[in-house]
Design a protein around this motif. Structure first.
Motif, mmCIF file in Angstrom:
data_model
loop_
_atom_site.group_PDB
_atom_site.id
_atom_site.type_symbol
_atom_site.label_atom_id
_atom_site.label_comp_id
_atom_site.label_asym_id
_atom_site.label_seq_id
_atom_site.Cartn_x
_atom_site.Cartn_y
_atom_site.Cartn_z
ATOM 1 N N THR A 132 7.879 -14.641 -12.552
ATOM 2 C CA THR A 132 7.722 -14.995 -11.141
ATOM 3 C C THR A 132 8.406 -14.016 -10.197
ATOM 4 O O THR A 132 8.429 -14.251 -8.982
ATOM 5 C CB THR A 132 8.258 -16.411 -10.858
ATOM 6 O OG1 THR A 132 9.632 -16.472 -11.246
ATOM 7 C CG2 THR A 132 7.460 -17.468 -11.619
ATOM 8 N N THR A 133 8.957 -12.929 -10.726
ATOM 9 C CA THR A 133 9.706 -11.999 -9.885
ATOM 10 C C THR A 133 9.225 -10.573 -10.121
ATOM 11 O O THR A 133 9.344 -10.036 -11.229
ATOM 12 C CB THR A 133 11.212 -12.072 -10.169
ATOM 13 O OG1 THR A 133 11.656 -13.427 -10.068
ATOM 14 C CG2 THR A 133 11.990 -11.226 -9.171
ATOM 15 N N LEU A 134 8.682 -9.968 -9.074
ATOM 16 C CA LEU A 134 8.135 -8.618 -9.147
ATOM 17 C C LEU A 134 8.941 -7.708 -8.237
ATOM 18 O O LEU A 134 9.068 -7.962 -7.046
ATOM 19 C CB LEU A 134 6.664 -8.626 -8.714
ATOM 20 C CG LEU A 134 5.938 -7.287 -8.613
ATOM 21 C CD1 LEU A 134 5.923 -6.557 -9.943
ATOM 22 C CD2 LEU A 134 4.515 -7.505 -8.087
ATOM 23 N N GLU A 181 11.428 -10.107 -0.006
ATOM 24 C CA GLU A 181 12.687 -9.680 0.591
ATOM 25 C C GLU A 181 13.069 -8.312 0.055
ATOM 26 O O GLU A 181 12.491 -7.830 -0.936
ATOM 27 C CB GLU A 181 13.789 -10.707 0.306
ATOM 28 C CG GLU A 181 13.932 -11.057 -1.158
ATOM 29 C CD GLU A 181 14.767 -12.307 -1.376
ATOM 30 O OE1 GLU A 181 15.326 -12.831 -0.385
ATOM 31 O OE2 GLU A 181 14.867 -12.752 -2.530
ATOM 32 N N SER A 182 14.023 -7.665 0.714
ATOM 33 C CA SER A 182 14.401 -6.323 0.297
ATOM 34 C C SER A 182 15.915 -6.157 0.312
ATOM 35 O O SER A 182 16.642 -6.851 1.025
ATOM 36 C CB SER A 182 13.761 -5.275 1.221
ATOM 37 O OG SER A 182 14.258 -5.396 2.543
ATOM 38 N N LYS A 183 16.368 -5.220 -0.513
ATOM 39 C CA LYS A 183 17.766 -4.795 -0.549
ATOM 40 C C LYS A 183 17.769 -3.324 -0.905
ATOM 41 O O LYS A 183 17.337 -2.929 -1.986
ATOM 42 C CB LYS A 183 18.560 -5.600 -1.575
ATOM 43 C CG LYS A 183 20.045 -5.245 -1.593
ATOM 44 C CD LYS A 183 20.807 -6.117 -2.582
ATOM 45 C CE LYS A 183 22.300 -5.769 -2.555
ATOM 46 N NZ LYS A 183 23.070 -6.616 -3.523
ATOM 47 N N THR A 188 11.455 -7.163 -3.374
ATOM 48 C CA THR A 188 11.225 -8.185 -4.390
ATOM 49 C C THR A 188 10.251 -9.220 -3.870
ATOM 50 O O THR A 188 10.459 -9.814 -2.810
ATOM 51 C CB THR A 188 12.534 -8.875 -4.789
ATOM 52 O OG1 THR A 188 13.462 -7.890 -5.257
ATOM 53 C CG2 THR A 188 12.300 -9.905 -5.882
ATOM 54 N N ALA A 189 9.180 -9.417 -4.614
ATOM 55 C CA ALA A 189 8.198 -10.456 -4.309
ATOM 56 C C ALA A 189 8.372 -11.581 -5.315
ATOM 57 O O ALA A 189 8.317 -11.348 -6.529
ATOM 58 C CB ALA A 189 6.780 -9.891 -4.383
ATOM 59 N N VAL A 202 -0.793 -7.938 -4.717
ATOM 60 C CA VAL A 202 0.418 -7.721 -3.918
ATOM 61 C C VAL A 202 0.631 -6.229 -3.680
ATOM 62 O O VAL A 202 0.910 -5.792 -2.549
ATOM 63 C CB VAL A 202 1.645 -8.340 -4.621
ATOM 64 C CG1 VAL A 202 2.924 -8.017 -3.858
ATOM 65 C CG2 VAL A 202 1.470 -9.850 -4.764
ATOM 66 N N ALA A 203 0.477 -5.447 -4.733
ATOM 67 C CA ALA A 203 0.732 -4.011 -4.635
ATOM 68 C C ALA A 203 -0.213 -3.320 -3.677
ATOM 69 O O ALA A 203 0.141 -2.290 -3.080
ATOM 70 C CB ALA A 203 0.637 -3.374 -6.018
ATOM 71 N N GLN A 204 -1.430 -3.843 -3.502
ATOM 72 C CA GLN A 204 -2.448 -3.143 -2.739
ATOM 73 C C GLN A 204 -2.510 -3.550 -1.263
ATOM 74 O O GLN A 204 -3.427 -3.121 -0.545
ATOM 75 C CB GLN A 204 -3.817 -3.328 -3.416
ATOM 76 C CG GLN A 204 -3.879 -2.542 -4.715
ATOM 77 C CD GLN A 204 -5.148 -2.692 -5.515
ATOM 78 O OE1 GLN A 204 -5.227 -2.202 -6.624
ATOM 79 N NE2 GLN A 204 -6.142 -3.376 -4.979
#
Length: 587
Positions: A132-134, A181-183, A188-189, A202-204
């Motif tokens: 569940t975490t990309l 979100e980002s760091k 992270t999706a 998601v990537a596209q």
């Protein structure tokens, strides 16, 4: 005269829109490739490992050398239709954007529509740390075309924009995601539930600049035409006119050394298909997408340095309404399947450019890597009247006076298809002849495309021609075609699974495939689904629909081909960015 045949390349127009929710699982089980290098093939991926760029020089054509490729020259692409003139729209988040928009804005990565292999763009790499975490690791040194630096904030802003304005979320990413979100340079999706195959969708998503889009948008951003586009991609807008527009190379592009064209021209297409075909045949375009009968005579022989590639881009099949008798009996469906001469059907439909389809539901050879070896003959079924009769007997039917009957009543079937899809019409007439010879009373119902769509969505049909697949990703192809969640009651519209197939075994295998992050688990689940297709025949595959790529090699080489099948030759979607990134100038 035939249409551009987009309907054969990736299912019906309705299903194709959802197919990006389709176009791109197998993503994490495939090797990724950098935009400046080529893929070497498949590689496994486990949680936390991710796919990494492959070295060039193996089965695929190798990528550019460190010094870049020879550059210069104008690339002319057949693309947008004028109606009668072009409408200026470079908003990458709406489906009405002009084709050149895809060379101005980039996504994080693009999955090949042949086999799901990723090419990295704004993301240098990506991996699942759990089902569940990309996680995406962004590329360093990227700038927007106005000179401002690109950052993770632009990515999270874009996804938040889609969430805030659902009309922009045309591929439904927020139906699957709970947060983005980002760091630092990591984005992270997080998914609501395991859905590894959704990685490609998601990537596209094209990424837009926060510094320009965070203010000044209209109340409805789906109406924003974005006539002064600023992107991270290899090209910028140079000029626009109602009859054509021109892009020029972005000198500050992060991969500029490997972008060959210095300019890309997009002339407006005529609304008259005959005129378009004459323009293609005359050599007006370096890259066009058009069905041409007898391509050797009508295109190749009419000029020097020409080539074509017509790969399978989707499966055309007979969808039987599984809520009706006798179509709900797998034995009856197998009987129909064995009455059909698929090679003849394909010749009638697509002039022999493509062949019979496998009843595994996989597009071959594109997805042969995923083929279940236990299925005989790769799922190819040859015409066999005796086997057909055996199956019909199991369904309670016998031949009497040249008619296939049960309880004294002849089996009948009305097949619905759009009257302007000439390849489907040709195929349907052959299917009618072959099933009639087998004793079935067959009628063709040929409404307009709009009426056809309404009928198949609502389930108001006996049998219907339709397309499925063409995403390069087995899960997406199978999920759209077979997931029972799409099997709406008759009279209620659905956008997929028009046949109303319901199978707990298939749903369980789809769920397993959605959660699988290693290739062995993906293969095991894919095998189960293929077995369901082969034995239950929820859809009767007939032949492969084509992607009609036509190329001139006078100015550029590196086009996708049978020898280097890195993606389908479709200039009307994100594959245009992938292809242009692989071209090399001649001379």
């Amino acid at each position: 005269m035939r249409s551009l045949h987009r309907h054969t390349a990736a299912a019906t127009a309705v299903a194709a829109a959802v197919a990006l929710v389709v176009s791109g699982c197998a993503g994490s089980g495939k090797a990724a490739q950098s935009a400046e290098s080529a893929s070497s093939g498949a590689a496994g991926s486990s949680p936390g490992s991710g796919a990494s760029p492959a070295a060039s020089g193996s089965g695929s054509a190798s990528g550019a050398s460190a010094g870049g490729v020879k550059q210069g020259g104008t690339l002319t692409i057949q693309g947008d239709s004028g109606n009668p003139t072009l409408v200026e729209n470079f908003n990458p988040l709406v489906p009405t954007e002009l084709g050149g928009t895809r060379l101005i804005y980039e996504p994080l990565a693009i999955a090949s529509t042949v086999d799901g292999t990723f090419t990295q763009f704004l993301a240098a790499s990506q991996k699942f740390t759990s089902p569940t975490t990309l996680e995406f690791t962004l590329r360093d040194g990227v700038k927007w075309s106005d000179g401002k630096p690109f950052s993770a904030a632009d990515v999270t802003f874009t996804f938040d924009l889609l969430k805030k304005y659902p009309a922009l979320d045309t591929t439904g990413v927020w139906t699957q995601l709970s947060k983005v979100e980002s760091k630092g340079n990591i984005v992270t999706a997080t998914f609501k539930a395991p859905n590894v195959p959704f990685e490609s969708t998601v990537a596209q998503v094209p990424i837009v600049p926060e510094h320009l889009w965070s203010s000044g948008l209209p109340a409805d951003p789906s109406k924003f035409a974005n006539t002064k586009p600023v992107g991270t991609g290899p090209f910028t807008l140079s000029s626009f006119a109602p009859t054509s527009y021109t892009l020029t190379k972005n000198a500050d592009y992060w991969n500029a050394a490997n972008i060959a064209p210095s300019q890309v021209d997009y002339p407006a297409q005529s609304s008259n298909q005959s005129t378009n075909q004459l323009n293609v045949a005359s050599g007006k375009f370096d890259w066009s997408y058009n069905f041409l009968p007898n391509v050797q005579q009508t295109y190749i022989s009419r000029g020097a340095n020409r080539s074509y590639w017509f790969p399978p881009g989707g499966t055309i099949g007979l969808f039987l309404n599984l809520t009706k008798e006798p179509y709900n009996d797998p034995n009856f469906r197998q009987g129909i399947s064995h009455l059909l001469d698929r090679d003849t059907i394909a010749k009638k439909a697509v002039n022999g450019y493509l062949g019979a389809a496998s009843t595994t539901g996989l597009i071959l050879p594109n997805l042969e890597k995923w083929l279940d070896p236990s299925i005989p003959d790769k799922g190819m079924i040859t015409q066999d009247a005796k086997k057909a009769g055996d199956y019909f007997a199991k369904a309670g039917y016998t031949m009497s006076g040249g008619q296939l009957t049960k309880d004294g009543k002849q089996a009948d079937l009305t097949i619905t298809l759009p009257n302007n899809y000439s390849d489907w019409v040709a195929a349907a007439n052959e299917v009618k002849a072959e099933l009639s010879a087998g004793g079935i009373n067959v009628t063709l119902d040929e409404p307009s495309a709009a009426q056809y769509t309404t009928k198949i969505q609502s389930g108001n049909f006996d049998g219907a021609f339709g397309g499925f697949g063409g995403t390069g990703v087995p899960y997406n192809d199978f999920n759209n075609a077979l997931n029972s969640s799409f099997a709406a009651p008759i009279g209620t519209a659905t956008v997929n699974n028009f046949e109303r197939f319901k199978s707990p075994e298939t749903d369980a295998a789809l769920a397993s495939l959605a959660a699988a992050t290693d290739e062995a688990a993906q293969q095991a689940a894919t095998n189960k689904i293929q077995q369901q297709m082969f034995t239950q025949l929820p859809i009767i595959p007939l032949y492969y629909g084509g992607s009609w790529g036509l190329f001139q090699t006078t100015h550029f080489t590196g086009w996708p081909s049978a020898e280097d099948p890195y993606t389908l030759p479709t200039p009307y979607n994100q594959m245009s960015l992938l292809v242009v990134s692989r071209l090399k100038a001649v001379g």
